[in-house]
Design a protein around this motif. Structure first.
Motif, PDB file in Angstrom:
ATOM      1  N   LEU A   1       0.574  -1.017  -0.002  1.00 42.20           N
ATOM      2  CA  LEU A   1      -0.368  -0.033   0.060  1.00 42.20           C
ATOM      3  C   LEU A   1       1.008   1.673   0.265  1.00 42.20           C
ATOM      4  N   TYR A   2       0.262   2.338  -0.880  1.00 40.39           N
ATOM      5  CA  TYR A   2       1.438   3.323  -0.570  1.00 40.39           C
ATOM      6  C   TYR A   2       0.896   5.046  -0.612  1.00 40.39           C
ATOM      7  N   GLY A   3       0.273   6.077   0.583  1.00 34.59           N
ATOM      8  CA  GLY A   3      -0.170   7.166   0.286  1.00 34.59           C
ATOM      9  C   GLY A   3       1.108   8.172  -0.174  1.00 34.59           C
ATOM     10  N   TYR A   4       0.322   9.197  -0.546  1.00 33.98           N
ATOM     11  CA  TYR A   4       1.205  10.380  -0.792  1.00 33.98           C
ATOM     12  C   TYR A   4       1.130  11.076   0.004  1.00 33.98           C
ATOM     13  N   TYR A   5       2.084  12.349   0.603  1.00 29.65           N
ATOM     14  CA  TYR A   5       0.820  13.297   1.557  1.00 29.65           C
ATOM     15  C   TYR A   5       2.304  14.834   1.468  1.00 29.65           C
TER      16      TYR A   5
ATOM     17  N   ALA B   1       5.750  19.289   6.961  1.00 33.72           N
ATOM     18  CA  ALA B   1       6.807  20.874   6.565  1.00 33.72           C
ATOM     19  C   ALA B   1       7.998  20.093   6.411  1.00 33.72           C
ATOM     20  N   ASP B   2       8.479  19.090   6.872  1.00 33.17           N
ATOM     21  CA  ASP B   2       9.877  17.669   6.580  1.00 33.17           C
ATOM     22  C   ASP B   2       9.597  16.873   7.247  1.00 33.17           C
ATOM     23  N   ALA B   3      10.648  16.234   7.679  1.00 29.90           N
ATOM     24  CA  ALA B   3      10.408  14.593   7.965  1.00 29.90           C
ATOM     25  C   ALA B   3      10.282  14.685   9.704  1.00 29.90           C
ATOM     26  N   GLN B   4      10.459  15.362  10.267  1.00 23.94           N
ATOM     27  CA  GLN B   4       9.989  15.607  11.740  1.00 23.94           C
ATOM     28  C   GLN B   4       8.260  15.239  11.698  1.00 23.94           C
ATOM     29  N   ALA B   5       8.005  16.329  10.600  1.00 18.71           N
ATOM     30  CA  ALA B   5       6.362  15.906  10.833  1.00 18.71           C
ATOM     31  C   ALA B   5       6.044  14.804   9.994  1.00 18.71           C
ATOM     32  N   ALA B   6       6.677  14.578   9.158  1.00 17.19           N
ATOM     33  CA  ALA B   6       6.035  14.063   8.453  1.00 17.19           C
ATOM     34  C   ALA B   6       6.060  12.162   9.054  1.00 17.19           C
ATOM     35  N   VAL B   7       6.874  11.996  10.274  1.00 20.19           N
ATOM     36  CA  VAL B   7       6.409  11.186  10.294  1.00 20.19           C
ATOM     37  C   VAL B   7       6.399  10.287  10.965  1.00 20.19           C
TER      38      VAL B   7
ATOM     39  N   GLY C   1      -2.273   4.645   8.102  1.00 22.98           N
ATOM     40  CA  GLY C   1      -1.373   5.921   7.459  1.00 22.98           C
ATOM     41  C   GLY C   1      -2.417   6.916   6.876  1.00 22.98           C
ATOM     42  N   PRO C   2      -1.713   8.075   5.888  1.00 29.51           N
ATOM     43  CA  PRO C   2      -2.576   8.719   6.017  1.00 29.51           C
ATOM     44  C   PRO C   2      -3.370   9.222   5.015  1.00 29.51           C
ATOM     45  N   THR C   3      -4.227   8.310   4.770  1.00 32.50           N
ATOM     46  CA  THR C   3      -5.209   8.383   3.362  1.00 32.50           C
ATOM     47  C   THR C   3      -5.850   7.409   3.872  1.00 32.50           C
ATOM     48  N   VAL C   4      -6.830   7.512   5.697  1.00 29.01           N
ATOM     49  CA  VAL C   4      -7.386   6.511   5.437  1.00 29.01           C
ATOM     50  C   VAL C   4      -8.335   7.419   6.164  1.00 29.01           C
ATOM     51  N   ALA C   5      -9.376   6.775   6.063  1.00 32.36           N
ATOM     52  CA  ALA C   5     -11.017   8.247   6.432  1.00 32.36           C
ATOM     53  C   ALA C   5     -10.316   9.021   7.573  1.00 32.36           C
ATOM     54  N   ASN C   6     -11.559  10.201   7.721  1.00 34.84           N
ATOM     55  CA  ASN C   6     -10.394  10.927   8.736  1.00 34.84           C
ATOM     56  C   ASN C   6      -9.346  11.171   8.807  1.00 34.84           C
ATOM     57  N   SER C   7      -8.552  11.305   8.121  1.00 38.21           N
ATOM     58  CA  SER C   7      -7.389  11.052   8.259  1.00 38.21           C
ATOM     59  C   SER C   7      -6.771  13.297   8.677  1.00 38.21           C
ATOM     60  N   SER C   8      -6.165  13.000   9.132  1.00 41.17           N
ATOM     61  CA  SER C   8      -6.357  15.244   8.928  1.00 41.17           C
ATOM     62  C   SER C   8      -4.715  15.436   8.048  1.00 41.17           C
ATOM     63  N   TRP C   9      -4.210  14.306   7.347  1.00 42.55           N
ATOM     64  CA  TRP C   9      -2.929  14.471   6.462  1.00 42.55           C
ATOM     65  C   TRP C   9      -3.955  15.212   5.142  1.00 42.55           C
ATOM     66  N   ASP C  10      -3.107  15.332   3.833  1.00 40.67           N
ATOM     67  CA  ASP C  10      -3.578  16.378   2.578  1.00 40.67           C
ATOM     68  C   ASP C  10      -2.993  14.984   1.800  1.00 40.67           C
ATOM     69  N   ALA C  11      -3.755  14.006   1.783  1.00 41.74           N
ATOM     70  CA  ALA C  11      -2.967  12.375   1.054  1.00 41.74           C
ATOM     71  C   ALA C  11      -4.080  12.219  -0.262  1.00 41.74           C
TER      72      ALA C  11
ATOM     73  N   VAL D   1      11.150  -4.359   9.780  1.00 44.10           N
ATOM     74  CA  VAL D   1      10.229  -5.770   8.795  1.00 44.10           C
ATOM     75  C   VAL D   1       8.977  -5.236   8.274  1.00 44.10           C
ATOM     76  N   THR D   2       8.194  -5.410   9.852  1.00 45.38           N
ATOM     77  CA  THR D   2       7.067  -4.496  10.066  1.00 45.38           C
ATOM     78  C   THR D   2       6.856  -3.407   9.352  1.00 45.38           C
ATOM     79  N   GLY D   3       7.697  -2.923   8.630  1.00 49.24           N
ATOM     80  CA  GLY D   3       6.736  -1.333   8.714  1.00 49.24           C
ATOM     81  C   GLY D   3       5.517  -0.420   9.791  1.00 49.24           C
ATOM     82  N   PRO D   4       5.293   0.648   9.216  1.00 50.80           N
ATOM     83  CA  PRO D   4       5.397   1.093   8.134  1.00 50.80           C
ATOM     84  C   PRO D   4       6.519   1.790   7.198  1.00 50.80           C
ATOM     85  N   TRP D   5       6.773   2.731   5.987  1.00 49.52           N
ATOM     86  CA  TRP D   5       8.554   3.328   5.846  1.00 49.52           C
ATOM     87  C   TRP D   5       7.404   3.878   5.279  1.00 49.52           C
ATOM     88  N   ILE D   6       8.791   5.930   5.164  1.00 49.93           N
ATOM     89  CA  ILE D   6       8.520   6.324   4.872  1.00 49.93           C
ATOM     90  C   ILE D   6       9.891   6.886   3.848  1.00 49.93           C
ATOM     91  N   GLU D   7       8.668   7.634   2.986  1.00 52.52           N
ATOM     92  CA  GLU D   7      10.064   7.993   1.987  1.00 52.52           C
ATOM     93  C   GLU D   7       9.774   9.748   2.000  1.00 52.52           C
TER      94      GLU D   7
END
Length: 162
Positions: free
Chosen positions: A4-8, A11-17, A25-35, A89-95
């Motif tokens: 699964l992938y979500g793009y969002y 401001a910076d990596a600290q906020a993103a993690v 992740g960032p694309t689930v219902a009721n998420s506050s992320w712009d994704a 191993v378990t994820g999630p991963w953020i790039e």
């Protein structure tokens, strides 16, 4: 089940993690992320192929210039010694995507989106299963996300999980 992938944007990596603690992740219902839900669109290869099409340049592995920001600390030196419960191993991963990739996506003219989606649908990684209309819809949303990120001075990130 595939990755699964979500793009969002953030401001910076600290906020993103911070999204790493949110189930789904960032694309689930009721998420506050712009994704945008990226389904099976990984950043390095499949999104990289799109960036190559936009730039009219050959694809290569570093085209998106992504940097893993979660898990922290860089890739493990010895994968065989990584514990089963490690986030590696378990994820999630953020790039974090490179700013040139964000700007390439943000700079796509709306008039080109349908043609780019049709051409992108033919890449071998989609294995002839990609629907150009669905890719066009995704691309429209991704372009808008990239434009908002650029306008806000933010970066684009990709959250992924198995």
């Amino acid at each position: 089940m595939g990755a699964l992938y979500g793009y969002y944007r953030a401001a910076d990596a600290q906020a993103a993690v911070r999204v790493a603690d949110e189930p789904g992740g960032p694309t689930v219902a009721n998420s506050s992320w712009d994704a945008v839900d990226g389904k099976g669109i990984d950043p390095a290869v499949v999104l990289g192929r799109l960036v190559a099409l936009v730039r009219d340049t050959p694809w290569h592995t570093g085209l998106v210039d992504g940097t893993v920001v979660w898990p922290a600390g860089g890739y493990p030196a010895d994968w065989e010694r990584v514990p089963e419960n490690s986030p590696w191993v378990t994820g999630p991963w953020i790039e974090e995507l490179g700013p040139a990739a964000r700007d390439t996506l943000a700079g796509i003219d709306n008039a080109r989106i349908a043609d780019l989606a049709a051409r992108w649908a033919r890449i071998e990684e989609f294995d002839r299963q990609a629907e150009p209309f669905a890719l066009q819809s995704f691309l429209e949303r991704l372009v808008l996300l990239a434009r908002r990120a650029r306008a806000a001075g933010e970066k684009l990130y990709c959250w992924s999980s198995l």
